[in-house]
Design a protein around this motif. Structure first.
Motif, PDB file in Angstrom:
ATOM      1  N   ASP A  92      18.326  -9.678 -13.758  1.00  0.00           N
ATOM      2  CA  ASP A  92      19.017 -10.914 -14.126  1.00  0.00           C
ATOM      3  C   ASP A  92      18.730 -11.197 -15.598  1.00  0.00           C
ATOM      4  OD1 ASP A  92      20.144 -13.415 -14.424  1.00  0.00           O
ATOM      5  OD2 ASP A  92      18.790 -14.437 -13.033  1.00  0.00           O
ATOM      6  N   GLY A 153      22.850  -8.493 -13.529  1.00  0.00           N
ATOM      7  CA  GLY A 153      23.535  -9.775 -13.491  1.00  0.00           C
ATOM      8  C   GLY A 153      23.638 -10.388 -14.873  1.00  0.00           C
ATOM      9  N   HIS A 199      27.770  -7.130 -13.292  1.00  0.00           N
ATOM     10  CA  HIS A 199      28.606  -8.162 -12.682  1.00  0.00           C
ATOM     11  C   HIS A 199      28.098  -9.532 -13.096  1.00  0.00           C
ATOM     12  CE1 HIS A 199      32.031  -8.300 -10.056  1.00  0.00           C
ATOM     13  NE2 HIS A 199      31.746  -7.126  -9.546  1.00  0.00           N
ATOM     14  N   GLU A 201      26.462 -13.078 -12.667  1.00  0.00           N
ATOM     15  CA  GLU A 201      25.236 -13.371 -11.930  1.00  0.00           C
ATOM     16  C   GLU A 201      25.493 -14.063 -10.588  1.00  0.00           C
ATOM     17  OE1 GLU A 201      23.873 -16.730 -11.713  1.00  0.00           O
ATOM     18  OE2 GLU A 201      25.516 -17.641 -12.844  1.00  0.00           O
ATOM     19  N   LEU A 204      26.714 -11.537  -7.966  1.00  0.00           N
ATOM     20  CA  LEU A 204      25.637 -10.724  -7.406  1.00  0.00           C
ATOM     21  C   LEU A 204      24.829 -11.523  -6.389  1.00  0.00           C
ATOM     22  CD1 LEU A 204      24.213  -8.644 -10.390  1.00  0.00           C
ATOM     23  CD2 LEU A 204      26.004  -8.063  -8.751  1.00  0.00           C
ATOM     24  N   THR A 381      19.786 -13.885  -8.090  1.00  0.00           N
ATOM     25  CA  THR A 381      20.645 -12.983  -8.865  1.00  0.00           C
ATOM     26  C   THR A 381      20.036 -11.598  -8.976  1.00  0.00           C
ATOM     27  OG1 THR A 381      21.704 -14.736 -10.141  1.00  0.00           O
ATOM     28  CG2 THR A 381      21.646 -12.563 -11.145  1.00  0.00           C
ATOM     29  N   GLY A 385      21.523  -8.195  -7.503  1.00  0.00           N
ATOM     30  CA  GLY A 385      21.803  -6.964  -8.240  1.00  0.00           C
ATOM     31  C   GLY A 385      21.374  -5.745  -7.453  1.00  0.00           C
TER      32      GLY A 385
END
Length: 412
Positions: A92, A153, A199, A201, A204, A381, A385
């Motif tokens: 993250d 994220g 992607h 956050e 995810l 997050t 992930g």
């Protein structure tokens, strides 16, 4: 009229599809036997047996003790998905903090680390990201584990094919090629062959809620991420809904007040300007020189300071309006709330939000969706992930999963 070419596949492709079918069935039906897999998949028992032997040899599955059925003959042997010595990594990259976690394939957190973001320069931030990810990866692989992939994220809309972060107002980035930078750093660290996915956050975190949970999955599900920024991840028909350009779910930048408070995105009256952590910290007297004093916020909430609790309660009431809008737009079974604002605000924030949502529902004569706190709290997050890596392995057909960054070949 152009006629598309027929889709064809070789034996290896068909075998991979069947392997994925086995893994997905075992996710949904823990303890199912080979006969049960054959019945549910439509594959012959001999094909299932060959696939299961391969998956056991690779460490994906284990056999449990056979159970008594009451019938004559060989007892069915239950199979369980365990992912022995398999590790998923999640990252993250937040506006202030970098978090990295390693999980098993069933969502157990094996290791985690976090550190303040040293610099908001994209190159330096990516270097720190890789530094932390490779350190954790090395620690896990020294113990004999195999890294299946990394999910990253990012706090803004992401171009899934290029790994480009389109816009992240709370970190001051626009059109930053995270994929290229992160990929180059990973190559230097000897991890060039590891699949990496990028992607938003909140997206995810939503995947983490659905991948690492009891079956059946709540669907549709909306995950609302509440921190410095505010966003949502949407699970619809067992897939992420990301929109045409990856920016679906940016509910923090929906307008709640016409010509209201200025937002970090440049607009006026966005939800984030009222329920973002900076706004709450400012109302509580814990924000100075663009820095949130999280320690003071935490201490004041622990001491039940009236002004701080009032700031979180007011934000919670506004959050309730945002949840009502998300409910009427997506009609989810469940709304999950996560992020550091939820952790800091606790019941003061949640009670105010759910009370407002309940009032809207009562006036309309409807039953509101279930609202609950995120399973992994502040790590939602990063854990998401990790979950996304598994999601990509088990759902390679989903268009939303075309997010693995592939470096362009050199023109030299």
């Amino acid at each position: 009229m152009h006629t598309p070419a027929p889709v064809t596949g070789d034996q290896a492709l068909v075998k991979n599809i069947n392997r994925i079918a086995m893994l997905r069935l075992l996710r949904e039906h823990a303890g199912i036997s080979r006969a049960g897999l054959s019945e549910r998949s439509g594959l012959t028992r001999s094909t299932v047996s060959l696939l299961i032997k391969e998956l056991i040899d690779e460490g994906w599955l284990v056999e449990s003790d056979a159970f008594v059925t009451g019938t004559v003959g060989r007892r069915p042997t239950p199979l369980r998905l365990v992912g022995k010595n398999m590790v998923l990594l999640g990252v993250d990259l937040g506006p202030d903090v970098v978090q990295v976690v390693a999980t098993s394939i069933d969502g157990e957190i094996l290791e985690s680390s976090q550190a303040a973001l040293r610099s908001k320069d994209p190159d330096e931030a990516c270097h720190q990201l890789v530094e932390m990810a490779t350190a954790l990866s090395a620690k896990m692989t020294r113990g004999g584990s195999r890294l299946l992939g990394i999910g990253v994220g990012l706090h803004g809309p992401v171009d899934k094919r290029s790994g480009m972060l389109e816009f992240a107002p709370n970190i001051g980035w626009r059109h930053v090629e995270i994929g290229r930078r992160f990929g180059a750093e990973l190559a230097q660290a000897g991890l060039a062959d590891v699949p990496v996915y990028y992607h938003n956050e909140a997206d995810l975190a939503a995947v983490g809620e659905t991948e690492f949970c009891e079956r059946p999955v709540d669907d549709p599900l909306v995950y609302v991420s509440c921190g410095v920024g505010v966003g949502a991840g949407i699970i619809l028909n067992h897939a992420l809904f990301t929109g045409a350009s990856g920016s679906a779910g940016e509910i923090g930048h929906t307008t709640l007040v016409i010509d209201g408070q200025p937002c970090s995105c440049g607009r006026l009256g966005c939800a984030e300007a009222y329920i973002g952590l900076k706004a709450i910290a400012a109302a509580a007297g814990c924000f100075q020189d663009d820095v949130i004093d999280r320690r003071a916020l935490r201490a004041r909430m622990s001491a039940r300071d009236p002004a701080t609790r009032s700031a979180f309660a007011r934000a919670g009431a506004v959050l309730g309006v945002l949840l009502q809008n998300a409910w009427t737009t997506f009609n989810p079974q469940v709304i999950v709330l996560g992020g550091e604002t939820v952790t800091l605000g606790g019941d003061t924030l949640l009670d105010a939000a759910t009370q407002v949502l309940a009032q809207y529902a009562q006036r309309a004569g409807l039953t509101p969706p279930v609202v609950k706190a995120a399973r992994y709290s502040d790590l939602a997050t990063a854990v998401g992930g990790a979950a996304y890596v598994l999601h990509a392995i088990l759902n390679p057909h989903q268009q939303a999963l075309q997010s693995q960054y592939v470096a362009k070949p050199s023109s030299a």
